[in-house]
Design a protein around this motif. Structure first.
Motif, PDB file in Angstrom:
ATOM      1  N   THR A  40       1.141  -1.236  -0.454  1.00 40.25           N
ATOM      2  CA  THR A  40      -0.201   0.150   0.421  1.00 40.25           C
ATOM      3  C   THR A  40       0.828   1.431   0.311  1.00 40.25           C
ATOM      4  O   THR A  40       2.094   1.223   0.969  1.00 40.25           O
ATOM      5  N   THR A  41       0.933   2.194  -0.881  1.00 36.08           N
ATOM      6  CA  THR A  41       1.972   3.068  -0.588  1.00 36.08           C
ATOM      7  C   THR A  41       0.037   4.725  -0.986  1.00 36.08           C
ATOM      8  O   THR A  41      -0.783   4.210  -1.315  1.00 36.08           O
ATOM      9  N   LYS A  42       1.156   5.712  -0.414  1.00 35.81           N
ATOM     10  CA  LYS A  42      -0.252   6.770  -0.611  1.00 35.81           C
ATOM     11  C   LYS A  42       0.566   8.446  -0.051  1.00 35.81           C
ATOM     12  O   LYS A  42       1.785   8.525  -0.220  1.00 35.81           O
ATOM     13  N   VAL A  43      -0.104   8.310  -1.685  1.00 32.41           N
ATOM     14  CA  VAL A  43       1.094   9.879  -1.801  1.00 32.41           C
ATOM     15  C   VAL A  43       0.705  10.758  -1.574  1.00 32.41           C
ATOM     16  O   VAL A  43      -0.796  11.432  -1.901  1.00 32.41           O
ATOM     17  N   VAL A  44       0.694  12.663  -0.975  1.00 32.43           N
ATOM     18  CA  VAL A  44       0.531  13.775  -0.708  1.00 32.43           C
ATOM     19  C   VAL A  44       1.705  14.634  -1.238  1.00 32.43           C
ATOM     20  O   VAL A  44       2.735  15.300  -1.817  1.00 32.43           O
ATOM     21  N   ARG A  45       0.811  16.007  -1.621  1.00 33.39           N
ATOM     22  CA  ARG A  45       1.005  16.939  -1.981  1.00 33.39           C
ATOM     23  C   ARG A  45       1.217  18.120  -0.813  1.00 33.39           C
ATOM     24  O   ARG A  45       0.617  18.351  -0.298  1.00 33.39           O
ATOM     25  N   LEU A  46       3.124  18.859  -0.508  1.00 33.57           N
ATOM     26  CA  LEU A  46       3.067  19.152   0.291  1.00 33.57           C
ATOM     27  C   LEU A  46       3.178  20.586  -0.463  1.00 33.57           C
ATOM     28  O   LEU A  46       4.754  20.535  -1.346  1.00 33.57           O
ATOM     29  N   THR A  47       2.423  21.977   0.111  1.00 33.28           N
ATOM     30  CA  THR A  47       3.324  22.710  -0.367  1.00 33.28           C
ATOM     31  C   THR A  47       4.226  24.251   0.580  1.00 33.28           C
ATOM     32  O   THR A  47       3.206  23.473   1.886  1.00 33.28           O
ATOM     33  N   CYS A  48       5.036  24.251   0.708  1.00 36.78           N
ATOM     34  CA  CYS A  48       5.462  25.324   1.741  1.00 36.78           C
ATOM     35  C   CYS A  48       5.608  26.486   0.863  1.00 36.78           C
ATOM     36  O   CYS A  48       6.205  27.406   0.399  1.00 36.78           O
ATOM     37  N   ASP A  49       6.433  28.149   2.211  1.00 35.50           N
ATOM     38  CA  ASP A  49       5.780  29.396   1.610  1.00 35.50           C
ATOM     39  C   ASP A  49       4.325  29.147   1.424  1.00 35.50           C
ATOM     40  O   ASP A  49       4.911  30.928   0.982  1.00 35.50           O
ATOM     41  N   ARG A  50       3.585  29.543   1.264  1.00 34.97           N
ATOM     42  CA  ARG A  50       1.823  28.984   1.773  1.00 34.97           C
ATOM     43  C   ARG A  50       1.801  27.540   1.885  1.00 34.97           C
ATOM     44  O   ARG A  50       1.529  26.818   1.087  1.00 34.97           O
ATOM     45  N   ASP A  51       1.796  26.914   2.876  1.00 31.07           N
ATOM     46  CA  ASP A  51       1.374  26.423   3.207  1.00 31.07           C
ATOM     47  C   ASP A  51       0.615  25.431   3.293  1.00 31.07           C
ATOM     48  O   ASP A  51      -0.091  25.718   3.492  1.00 31.07           O
ATOM     49  N   GLY A  52      -0.007  24.561   2.010  1.00 30.29           N
ATOM     50  CA  GLY A  52      -1.358  23.655   2.179  1.00 30.29           C
ATOM     51  C   GLY A  52      -0.632  22.220   1.237  1.00 30.29           C
ATOM     52  O   GLY A  52       0.641  21.265   1.311  1.00 30.29           O
ATOM     53  N   GLY A  53      -1.343  22.092   0.432  1.00 34.29           N
ATOM     54  CA  GLY A  53      -2.089  21.058  -0.378  1.00 34.29           C
ATOM     55  C   GLY A  53      -2.604  20.064   0.407  1.00 34.29           C
ATOM     56  O   GLY A  53      -3.384  20.258   1.486  1.00 34.29           O
TER      57      GLY A  53
END
Length: 126
Positions: A40-53
């Motif tokens: 099982t693999t889970k992939v998420v997106r992370l953005t920083c310097d405007r934290d989100g995803g």
């Protein structure tokens, strides 16, 4: 006619003044974080310097990454964690860009406890 020229010139100056502000709103860092356990693999997106995803805890994760200048290999949230000796490998992969520089990181931890101790909020459990 002169009023139209002044109005057009004023509009051009206003657009030029807002361009940097619009550029700052875009995320400067964008990473994909993948955790694999068994099949099982889970992939998420992370953005920083405007934290989100769609990362479960983007603010906490970005705070940790800022402390290590975007280098996941330097993460060590808990030194000498108390974990069981359970063997259930958790593979973490992080790739993308941190403030314009490419990031590529892969590491396998023996279990979820050791993974969380190393990466804290950057990593997540399935």
């Amino acid at each position: 006619m002169r009023a139209i020229k002044i109005l057009a010139l004023t509009g051009a100056f206003m657009m030029a003044a807002t361009a940097p502000a619009l550029a700052e709103q875009r995320p400067r860092s964008s990473l994909k974080v993948a955790v694999t356990v068994a099949d099982t693999t889970k992939v998420v997106r992370l953005t920083c310097d405007r934290d989100g995803g769609n990362h479960p805890t983007p603010r906490a994760a970005c705070r940790l990454l800022r402390a290590v200048k975007g280098k996941p290999a330097r993460l060590e949230v808990k030194k000498d964690p108390i974990c069981t000796k359970e063997f259930r490998p958790h593979r973490v992969e992080i790739w993308g860009a941190w403030r314009g520089k490419p990031v590529r990181f892969t590491k396998t931890y023996s279990n979820a406890c050791l993974m969380t101790a190393a990466g804290g909020a950057v990593y997540f459990t399935l």
